[in-house]
Design an enzyme around this catalytic site. Structure first.
Site, PDB file in Angstrom:
ATOM      1  CB  ALA A  94      -0.963   0.077   1.031  1.00  0.00           C
ATOM      2  CG  PHE A  96       4.063   2.050  -5.854  1.00  0.00           C
ATOM      3  CD1 PHE A  96       5.452   3.316  -6.036  1.00  0.00           C
ATOM      4  CD2 PHE A  96       2.998   2.564  -7.036  1.00  0.00           C
ATOM      5  CE1 PHE A  96       5.202   3.044  -7.241  1.00  0.00           C
ATOM      6  CE2 PHE A  96       3.692   2.637  -8.525  1.00  0.00           C
ATOM      7  CZ  PHE A  96       4.987   3.324  -8.641  1.00  0.00           C
ATOM      8  CG  ASN A 143       5.540   8.043   3.460  1.00  0.00           C
ATOM      9  OD1 ASN A 143       4.547   8.583   3.813  1.00  0.00           O
ATOM     10  ND2 ASN A 143       5.678   6.953   3.894  1.00  0.00           N
ATOM     11  CG  PHE A 147      -3.857   8.202   5.405  1.00  0.00           C
ATOM     12  CD1 PHE A 147      -2.515   6.680   5.128  1.00  0.00           C
ATOM     13  CD2 PHE A 147      -4.724   7.860   6.698  1.00  0.00           C
ATOM     14  CE1 PHE A 147      -2.618   5.899   6.446  1.00  0.00           C
ATOM     15  CE2 PHE A 147      -4.886   6.862   7.432  1.00  0.00           C
ATOM     16  CZ  PHE A 147      -3.624   6.072   7.252  1.00  0.00           C
ATOM     17  CB  SER A 212      -0.793   5.293   8.452  1.00  0.00           C
ATOM     18  OG  SER A 212      -0.040   6.268   8.579  1.00  0.00           O
ATOM     19  CG  ASN A 214       3.303   9.713   8.394  1.00  0.00           C
ATOM     20  OD1 ASN A 214       3.990   9.951   8.615  1.00  0.00           O
ATOM     21  ND2 ASN A 214       3.590   8.682   7.595  1.00  0.00           N
ATOM     22  CB  THR A 215      -3.565   9.308  10.394  1.00  0.00           C
ATOM     23  OG1 THR A 215      -3.661   9.973   9.368  1.00  0.00           O
ATOM     24  CG2 THR A 215      -4.881   9.643  10.916  1.00  0.00           C
ATOM     25  CE  LYS A 250       1.222  -1.626   5.553  1.00  0.00           C
ATOM     26  NZ  LYS A 250       1.456  -1.281   4.492  1.00  0.00           N
ATOM     27  CG  ASN A 281       2.329   0.942   7.856  1.00  0.00           C
ATOM     28  OD1 ASN A 281       3.072   1.999   7.526  1.00  0.00           O
ATOM     29  ND2 ASN A 281       1.210   1.211   8.333  1.00  0.00           N
TER      30      ASN A 281
HETATM   31  C1  LIG Z   1       5.315   6.973   0.012  1.00  0.00           C
HETATM   32  C2  LIG Z   1       5.438   5.440   1.067  1.00  0.00           C
HETATM   33  C3  LIG Z   1       3.823   5.931   1.137  1.00  0.00           C
HETATM   34  C4  LIG Z   1       3.019   4.214   1.283  1.00  0.00           C
HETATM   35  N1  LIG Z   1       2.097   5.018   1.862  1.00  0.00           N
HETATM   36  C5  LIG Z   1       1.079   3.814   3.074  1.00  0.00           C
HETATM   37  C6  LIG Z   1      -0.140   3.739   3.133  1.00  0.00           C
HETATM   38  O1  LIG Z   1      -0.516   4.521   2.668  1.00  0.00           O
HETATM   39  N2  LIG Z   1      -1.100   3.013   3.854  1.00  0.00           N
HETATM   40  C7  LIG Z   1      -0.147   1.997   4.574  1.00  0.00           C
HETATM   41  O2  LIG Z   1      -0.598   1.233   5.177  1.00  0.00           O
HETATM   42  N3  LIG Z   1       1.612   2.023   4.449  1.00  0.00           N
HETATM   43  C8  LIG Z   1       2.011   2.596   3.664  1.00  0.00           C
HETATM   44  N4  LIG Z   1       3.727   2.792   3.131  1.00  0.00           N
HETATM   45  C9  LIG Z   1       4.100   2.195   3.958  1.00  0.00           C
HETATM   46  C10 LIG Z   1       4.079   0.593   2.860  1.00  0.00           C
HETATM   47  O3  LIG Z   1       3.311   0.054   2.448  1.00  0.00           O
HETATM   48  C11 LIG Z   1       5.402  -0.636   3.950  1.00  0.00           C
HETATM   49  O4  LIG Z   1       4.668  -1.247   4.734  1.00  0.00           O
HETATM   50  C12 LIG Z   1       6.661   0.599   3.935  1.00  0.00           C
HETATM   51  O5  LIG Z   1       6.605   0.798   3.371  1.00  0.00           O
HETATM   52  C13 LIG Z   1       7.384  -1.021   4.809  1.00  0.00           C
HETATM   53  O6  LIG Z   1       7.535  -1.776   3.069  1.00  0.00           O
HETATM   54  P1  LIG Z   1       9.423  -1.182   2.343  1.00  0.00           P
HETATM   55  O7  LIG Z   1      10.421  -0.992   3.156  1.00  0.00           O
HETATM   56  O8  LIG Z   1       9.223  -2.210   1.383  1.00  0.00           O
HETATM   57  O9  LIG Z   1       8.266  -0.084   1.593  1.00  0.00           O
HETATM   58  C14 LIG Z   1       3.924   4.029   2.493  1.00  0.00           C
HETATM   59  C15 LIG Z   1       5.688   3.265   2.302  1.00  0.00           C
HETATM   60  C16 LIG Z   1       6.049   4.516   1.530  1.00  0.00           C
HETATM   61  C17 LIG Z   1       7.579   4.742   1.112  1.00  0.00           C
END
Ligand SMILES: Cc1cc2nc3c(=O)[nH]c(=O)nc-3n(C[C@H](O)[C@H](O)[C@H](O)COP(=O)(O)O)c2cc1C
Length: 394
Positions: A94, A96, A143, A147, A212, A214-215, A250, A281
């Protein structure tokens, strides 16, 4: 007259060069040319600010300017989780494709599944920019999008369009929808319920995002009572859907030992209502290994510095839930070895995000090919055989 002709000629040549370059570039993009991505496309994308690069990548994907996998996945990678068949266990996490803009094209890149979202009930802008930072030396990202979402209504329209064409050739693959809450909403439970009502019918699985960073207040929903209330309410709503999507929660990688025990208690008690966990996350921690200048930015850290924390959380939750609850393992996966490590710790499926931004689409095939080699080396005939094997070998 002659000058005008000259200008016409120059214009024609310029147009032809742009067209030919465009054709070459799109051919290279479509053919998953690793050298082209490494030496041209990625450095170019990395010259843009990260959010513009993210938008451009989604735009390219939605226009079909991404490589497509033409061969079938090896038999070892086919796996069944939540009673659904995945052609391979590697998915897109999630964050991307937050607004469901490029589902089919992303699936055709070779992912076994993709997760869209997080989607909030009402559209919201998210945090002020800049809100995403590359930690180049650490191959990581911080990041604090907060949301940013088009909201249920707009995302539902896109999902409906995609859903209508779903049965067509080349549009298979599992699609999860990750649900978030609006920053100004008083009731997270109501927001998740609204999500199930508005877009649950399009999902193969739903993810309740309570992790998350960020909320404000969101991660507190991982506490026992709060989690229990959410699960009770959302499972009633899920039961009303004809498609009965799998329901997943999650989790953050920053949970205390007691948090993990409490969550496991609730999940085991609610086994009939919760089909899985997504772990993890991003983290609010900043490991000492970080060297990049942006390391102190506020937000969630992803990529390799998160890998061990996420794997440890997968390991602990698999043990605490007695291997009865399927886990999607995510956090810092950038190779077949990283994916295999999470599978051995207890993950049935794997997701990637940050590695895609540093390596380009070829990383998907590489992770899958290396994973097959590792499974074969250890004598496993399927991913399923290797899930949680580290717990049994001790
Ligand atoms: C730019 C960005 C935006 C993300 N937005 C969300 C999101 O909207 N909802 C969510 O559950 N996780 C979000 N994540 C977390 C990713 O889904 C994932 O759990 C996390 O990045 C770890 O995986 P990675 O190390 O492969 O990036 C985001 C991550 C990144 C880098």
């Amino acid at each position: 007259m002659q000058i005008r002709n000259l200008w016409k000629l120059v214009g024609g040549v310029a147009f032809a060069s742009v067209a030919v370059s465009g054709l070459i570039v799109s051919q290279k993009l479509l053919r998953n040319d690793e050298v082209f991505y490494r030496t041209f496309a990625l450095p170019l994308l990395h010259r843009l600010d990260p959010e513009t690069a993210h938008r451009l990548a989604i735009k390219c994907a939605s226009l079909g300017l991404v490589p497509r996998q033409s061969t079938e996945d090896p038999a070892e990678l086919v796996t069944t989780v939540f009673k659904q068949k995945f052609s391979n266990p590697i998915g897109l996490a999630a964050g991307f494709d937050k607004h469901a803009e490029a589902i089919n094209d992303l699936l055709q890149m070779g992912f076994g599944f993709i997760e869209i979202g997080s989607v909030t009930p009402l559209p919201q802008a998210g945090n002020p920019k800049p809100r995403i930072f590359r930690l180049i030396e650490d191959r990581a990202i911080i990041n604090r999008y907060g949301f940013n979402s088009d909201g249920h209504e707009i995302v539902a329209q896109k999902l409906e369009k995609w859903h209508k064409n779903r049965g067509r050739e080349n549009s298979s693959g599992i699609v999860g929808i990750n649900l978030g809450k609006n920053k100004l909403s008083d009731s997270a439970v109501e927001d998740y319920v609204k999500g199930i009502q508005a877009i649950g019918k399009y999902a193969d699985y739903l993810v309740i995002n309570v992790s998350s960073p960020n909320t404000p207040g969101l991660r507190a929903l991982q506490k026992k009572e709060e989690l229990q209330t959410i699960i009770t309410q959302i499972s009633i709503e899920r039961e009303k859907l004809k498609n009965k999507p799998a329901l997943l929660i999650k989790l953050a990688p920053d949970l205390t030992v007691q948090d993990k025990k409490d969550i496991a208690d609730v999940i085991l008690k609610e086994r009939r209502n919760v089909d899985g966990l997504v772990i993890s996350n991003t983290t609010v921690r900043r490991p000492n290994c970080l060297t990049s200048v942006s390391k102190s930015e506020a937000g969630g850290l992803s990529g390799p510095p998160l890998r061990e924390m996420a794997t440890k959380t997968i390991y602990d939750m698999y043990r605490l839930t007695e291997g009865k609850i399927p886990i999607i393992g995510v956090g810092g996966v950038q190779s077949g070895e990283d994916a295999y490590e999470k599978i051995r710790a207890g993950a049935s499926l794997i997701q990637v995000l940050t590695a895609l931004t540093y390596n380009g689409p070829s990383i998907i095939q590489k992770i899958k090919a290396d994973l097959v080699t590792l499974l074969r080396q250890d004598g496993f005939k399927s991913v399923e055989e290797a899930v949680g094997i580290d717990h049994r070998r001790q």
